[in-house]
Design an enzyme around this catalytic site. Structure first.
Site, PDB file in Angstrom:
ATOM      1  N   ASP A  62       0.821  -1.210   0.000  1.00 13.80           N
ATOM      2  CA  ASP A  62       0.000   0.000   0.000  1.00 13.80           C
ATOM      3  C   ASP A  62       0.855   1.260   0.000  1.00 13.80           C
ATOM      4  O   ASP A  62       1.630   1.482   0.924  1.00 13.80           O
ATOM      5  CB  ASP A  62      -0.903   0.000   1.231  1.00 13.80           C
ATOM      6  CG  ASP A  62      -1.940   1.116   1.204  1.00 13.80           C
ATOM      7  OD1 ASP A  62      -2.139   1.715   0.131  1.00 13.80           O
ATOM      8  OD2 ASP A  62      -2.546   1.375   2.245  1.00 13.80           O
ATOM      9  N   ASP A  91      -2.332   6.772  -6.450  1.00 18.95           N
ATOM     10  CA  ASP A  91      -2.670   5.902  -5.327  1.00 18.95           C
ATOM     11  C   ASP A  91      -2.923   4.471  -5.774  1.00 18.95           C
ATOM     12  O   ASP A  91      -3.842   4.205  -6.554  1.00 18.95           O
ATOM     13  CB  ASP A  91      -3.909   6.461  -4.620  1.00 18.95           C
ATOM     14  CG  ASP A  91      -4.353   5.611  -3.445  1.00 18.95           C
ATOM     15  OD1 ASP A  91      -3.478   5.094  -2.731  1.00 18.95           O
ATOM     16  OD2 ASP A  91      -5.572   5.475  -3.239  1.00 18.95           O
TER      17      ASP A  91
END
Length: 404
Positions: free
Chosen positions: A99, A276
């Protein structure tokens, strides 16, 4: 992120046949292969999940801090990515989500922590909330092994005693900006990340992270995470860098400035947003989204939350162009559609055509007007460079794929 009450994980073996080791040192760099997980839940409004993540990130950023105790994981995504990471000595292997939108590394959601001689309980607690998921527990320092060639001693890790929303995985390998750890451990300003420690201990030459995705429907499903730079074997152009944006709240994440055009018409003037890995789609400001919908002739599909077009409209679809730092990055018509092989995963019809551009939920001028998510990143190699405060992009063999 939300619990996987009906999770079907399809794991793809992604180690290159030419490289038996999952990690390749190369002049101050090391490349870790990872696996793709397709989270098949039946009907899921993927756009709503992405939009909720975006709004939570805006809210946290507008408070003048990076995520801290309001960080954001990647489990909302229909496609997520996991790496095998060893903790302890001898190491126990854990399956961790990768992440860029959070920075704490933690374990314990599935496989219990196995303390060894290298395990040290710091006496501090640690907790992070990921929208609709979370973990809390104890902070330890321990040896973290990405391979026999890359071992981090005394790395801070969270050992979860309570988790929510992480079925099927052991935790997160957080590779976002260091400031995203603010507030996660009491009385500690920031927690050094895995990338921080690789750099400070001389294991990589630059505090940078290269990420290589491929389209989910492509025959080559290999993915790579390169610590210390980028893997030149995965790109077909030079990496072009752009400075991080200074506009808040995008500046609290991997934020950049860009404009977007559909065909020859600008639909979003230059503004700030973020890159992202935890967002599935491409999200754009509501006014830009309305213009895009009108231009494509698409209609909203209530089940999936995605725009839907006909075959004749698809034949007329034009390029969606992202201008970043004076360079144009095109999403071809095929890159703008959801992989048709995964239509039923999100509750759609197998013979329908859905678009991957969605509404971020607010008009332009908010300070975070777009998110270039996985749908963009699977077409362009990305580099997140902390040392030089920049993000870079390059084309790959999959930039113009027609596999969707």
């Amino acid at each position: 992120m939300f619990p996987f009450t009906a999770l079907l994980s399809i794991l793809f073996v992604v180690l290159s046949s030419a490289n038996a080791s999952p990690l390749r040192p190369d002049t101050g760099r090391a490349t870790l292969s990872f696996a793709a997980r397709v989270n098949a839940r039946g009907a899921i409004n993927v756009a709503a999940a992405d939009r909720a993540r975006a709004q939570a990130m805006k809210q946290a950023g507008s408070m003048g801090k990076r995520a801290g105790v309001s960080s954001f994981g990647i489990n909302n995504a229909v496609v997520t990515y996991t790496a095998q990471v060893g903790v302890g000595s001898p190491p126990t292997a854990y399956t961790l989500l990768i992440d860029t939108g959070s920075s704490n590394t933690w374990i314990g959601a599935k496989t219990p922590y196995n303390p060894t001689a290298t395990s040290v309980d710091t006496g501090d607690t640690v907790s992070v909330s990921y929208g609709s998921g979370s973990f809390s527990g104890e902070e330890y320092t321990d040896t973290v092994t990405l391979s026999t060639d890359l071992v981090i001693i005394n790395q801070s890790i969270g050992v979860a005693s309570v988790t929510n929303g992480f079925d099927g995985v052991d935790g997160i390998l957080g590779v976002g900006p260091t400031d995203l750890t603010v507030g996660s451990v009491p009385n500690v300003e920031v927690v050094p990340t895995v990338t921080d420690n690789l750099y400070s201990r001389g294991l990589i030459g630059t505090e940078a992270l290269g990420i290589y995705f491929v389209p989910t429907a492509a025959s080559d499903t290999a993915g790579e995470l390169t610590f210390g730079g980028h893997d030149s074997s995965k790109i077909t152009s030079q990496v072009t860098y752009v400075p991080l944006t200074t506009t808040s709240p995008a500046s609290y994440y991997w934020g950049i400035d860009q404009s977007i055009s559909y065909g020859r018409s600008t639909i979003l003037s230059e503004t700030a947003g973020i890159v992202d890995t935890g967002t599935t789609l491409v999200l754009i400001a509501s006014d830009a989204f309305s213009t895009y919908q009108t231009a494509t002739g698409a209609v909203m599909d209530d089940t999936t939350g995605l725009l839907k077009i006909t075959s004749s409209q698809y034949a007329k679809l034009q390029n969606l162009t992202f201008e970043i730092g004076g360079k144009a990055y095109d999403l071809t018509p095929n890159a703008q559609i959801w992989p048709r092989s995964l239509n039923t995963v999100i509750g759609g019809s197998s013979d329908s055509i859905y678009l991957i551009v969605s509404d971020i939920g607010s008009s332009s001028g908010s300070g975070l007007d777009f998110i270039n998510g996985y749908a963009f990143l699977q077409r362009y190699y990305s580099v997140f460079d902390t040392t030089n405060n920049q993000v870079g992009f390059a084309t790959t063999l999959h930039t113009d794929d027609t596999s969707n």
